[in-house]
Design an enzyme around this catalytic site. Structure first.
Site, PDB file in Angstrom:
ATOM      1  N   SER A 246      43.549  35.316  41.109  1.00 39.29           N
ATOM      2  CA  SER A 246      42.433  36.242  41.291  1.00 39.29           C
ATOM      3  C   SER A 246      41.120  35.490  41.123  1.00 39.29           C
ATOM      4  O   SER A 246      41.115  34.297  40.820  1.00 39.29           O
ATOM      5  CB  SER A 246      42.514  37.375  40.276  1.00 39.29           C
ATOM      6  OG  SER A 246      42.137  36.888  39.010  1.00 39.29           O
ATOM      7  N   LYS A 247      40.035  36.222  41.313  1.00 36.10           N
ATOM      8  CA  LYS A 247      38.695  35.614  41.303  1.00 36.10           C
ATOM      9  C   LYS A 247      38.399  34.758  40.077  1.00 36.10           C
ATOM     10  O   LYS A 247      37.678  33.787  40.153  1.00 36.10           O
ATOM     11  CB  LYS A 247      37.639  36.722  41.389  1.00 36.10           C
ATOM     12  CG  LYS A 247      37.333  37.117  42.809  1.00 36.10           C
ATOM     13  CD  LYS A 247      35.840  37.432  42.951  1.00 36.10           C
ATOM     14  CE  LYS A 247      35.412  37.492  44.385  1.00 36.10           C
ATOM     15  NZ  LYS A 247      35.664  38.774  45.037  1.00 36.10           N
ATOM     16  N   ARG A 248      38.985  35.155  38.945  1.00 35.52           N
ATOM     17  CA  ARG A 248      38.627  34.380  37.752  1.00 35.52           C
ATOM     18  C   ARG A 248      39.256  32.980  37.770  1.00 35.52           C
ATOM     19  O   ARG A 248      38.940  32.134  36.950  1.00 35.52           O
ATOM     20  CB  ARG A 248      38.962  35.152  36.471  1.00 35.52           C
ATOM     21  CG  ARG A 248      40.400  35.321  36.193  1.00 35.52           C
ATOM     22  CD  ARG A 248      40.667  36.471  35.236  1.00 35.52           C
ATOM     23  NE  ARG A 248      42.010  36.916  35.427  1.00 35.52           N
ATOM     24  CZ  ARG A 248      43.069  36.345  34.870  1.00 35.52           C
ATOM     25  NH1 ARG A 248      42.914  35.328  34.065  1.00 35.52           N
ATOM     26  NH2 ARG A 248      44.273  36.788  35.127  1.00 35.52           N
TER      27      ARG A 248
END
Ligand code: GLU
Length: 467
Positions: free
Chosen positions: A238-240
């Protein structure tokens, strides 16, 4: 030409995600490796979530990566007639039926199933009712009740699903919309797809799809379910974990070949080789070396690989990739020969094209702005004489080859008794404004006599004004 036909079927509900791009790459590489065909299909049946902007973003990302398709793009939203025809086929052959159970009734059945220690599933209440089309009626698949459905997966081996665990899933909703598993199978059959490489999050859909192939009398494709890409913490990507969209990597100055290389290596290997040119991937890619465990996405490794690709690429091939970054900084860079030389000096020291463009700035601006610390440390009164001497020496040169330049610097060193470093660093600051840059002779040679002398003179003036 082989008869392998693969496909990439993204759902246009956002940007092209690196994980999705990897699946697309596997299919594309396999088609190219085998001399087969690669089909692009836009899975836009979910009209509420699908957008034209996402479709365009997918095209743009594929184009940037240089992934060309041989057939399509097909849009599922334009194929409803075909899906209707296939529903009809299954109804006519007795492999599908209308069902008028309400959602509440189906919910009840699921609860009962669970309470009895079994699966939460539709219990087949309408299987033998012989209902015809009508309001609030769905079409269900008449799934086999006994036996097993076997997925012979090219990556995972055989996976056996007990048919009793599966239910009569819906093919067409009461509003006439076909369901996901159904349209995928109809598409794959009608598009002649015989090799399906996709994320293993689709494994649970596959027994239903296999049952549909059989009910339609179609040959099964080869299935290859690829483990998902995870973040370093082993959580779903995911984005993190870093930028997720292919286009973001383009904007950050990655080379498409580097991203491709990295993504493909995340789930496939060829010995312990890490660096691959595009053609090498095409030459070597095969299904038997797809890994069985999840790939771990590491942005630092991707960055390092990007630097390697930049370094390995001929300057001329970097021009089209670098030019947009230069343009964004107001540099037209029309002289390709000059730009090639510039690139050649920056290749070993640029991790991204964005870095390269920023580092190229001094080659193109006449107003050199000195970094404050650099000026304070290196543009001091004691270098005034050496700088002026160097200007005189350079003015006397006819040709700015490395050899001639070395001679000029040596004569200044001789006269002043200074070491090269003592002269080179102020010269570097004078020419680039910074303390780090490509080799001083390279820069001088590329900038040429006129600009070098102008910049050295400007630096001398700067020192005089300051003191
Ligand atoms: N559209 C699906 C997805 O984006 C692909 C389904 C498939 O490969 O069968 O995950």
């Amino acid at each position: 030409m082989s008869n392998i036909i693969t496909r990439f079927p993204p759902s246009p509900t956002g940007y092209l995600h690196v994980g999705g791009a990897r699946t697309g790459l596997f299919n594309w590489l396999y088609a190219r490796h085998t001399g087969g065909k690669f089909v692009l299909r836009i899975e836009d049946t979910d009209v509420r979530r699908s957008t034209r902007a996402s479709v365009d973003a997918i095209f743009e990302a594929l184009e940037w990566m240089g992934i060309e398709w041989d057939d399509g793009p097909y849009f599922q939203s334009k194929r409803f007639d075909i899906y209707k025809e296939y529903v009809r086929k299954l109804l006519d052959s007795g492999r599908a039926y209308y069902c008028d159970c309400t959602p509440e009734q189906v919910e009840e059945m699921r609860k009962r199933g669970m309470a009895a220690g079994g699966k939460a599933k539709y219990d087949g209440a309408c299987r033998e009712k012989g209902l015809s089309a009508g309001e609030n009626r769905v079409v269900r698949f008449k799934a086999p009740l006994t036996g097993a459905t076997v997925l012979e997966d090219a990556v995972k081996g055989n996976i056996v699903f007990q048919n009793a665990e599966l239910d009569d899933f819906i093919l067409e909703r009461s509003d006439g919309a076909p369901t996901y598993n159904f349209v995928v199978v109809v598409d794959d059959i009608t598009m002649g797809i015989n090799t399906i490489i996709r994320g293993d999050d689709h494994v649970s859909n596959t027994p239903k799809q296999i049952q549909l192939y059989k009910a339609l009398g179609a040959d099964l494709p080869t299935f290859a379910h690829v483990p998902m890409v995870l973040g370093k913490d082993k959580a779903r990507l995911s984005k993190r974990h870093g930028a997720m969209s292919v286009t973001e990597y383009q904007k950050m100055g990655y080379l498409p070949d580097a991203l491709i290389n990295y993504l493909v290596r995340l789930g496939w290997s060829h010995g312990d080789q890490e660096f691959f040119h595009r053609n090498e991937l095409i030459e070597k890619f095969s299904l038997d070396h797809i890994g069985k465990s999840a790939g771990v996405f590491d942005p630092d490794k991707l960055l390092a690989l990007n630097a390697e690709h930049i370094q390995a690429a001929p300057a001329a091939s970097l021009i089209p990739h670098l030019t947009p970054f230069l343009k964004a900084m107001g540099i037209a860079a029309e002289d390709q020969e000059y730009l090639s030389k510039v690139i050649e000096t920056l290749k070993p020291r640029s991790k991204t094209l964005l870095e390269m463009a920023e580092a190229a700035l001094f080659y193109y601006t006449d107003e050199i702005v000195y970094e404050e610390k650099a000026a304070r440390k290196f543009l001091k009164p004691d270098v005034l004489d050496p700088l002026n001497l160097l200007v005189t020496q350079l003015e006397g040169l006819n040709d700015f080859s490395e050899k001639e330049l070395e001679g000029a610097f040596l004569r200044v060193m001789d006269t002043t008794g200074l070491k090269l470093g003592k002269i080179a660093q102020p010269v570097r600051v004078a020419l680039t404004g910074k303390t780090a840059s490509p080799g001083i002779f390279e820069i001088v040679e590329i900038l040429g006599k006129e600009r070098v002398i102008a910049r050295l003179t400007a630096a001398a003036r700067f020192i005089e004004e300051k003191s």
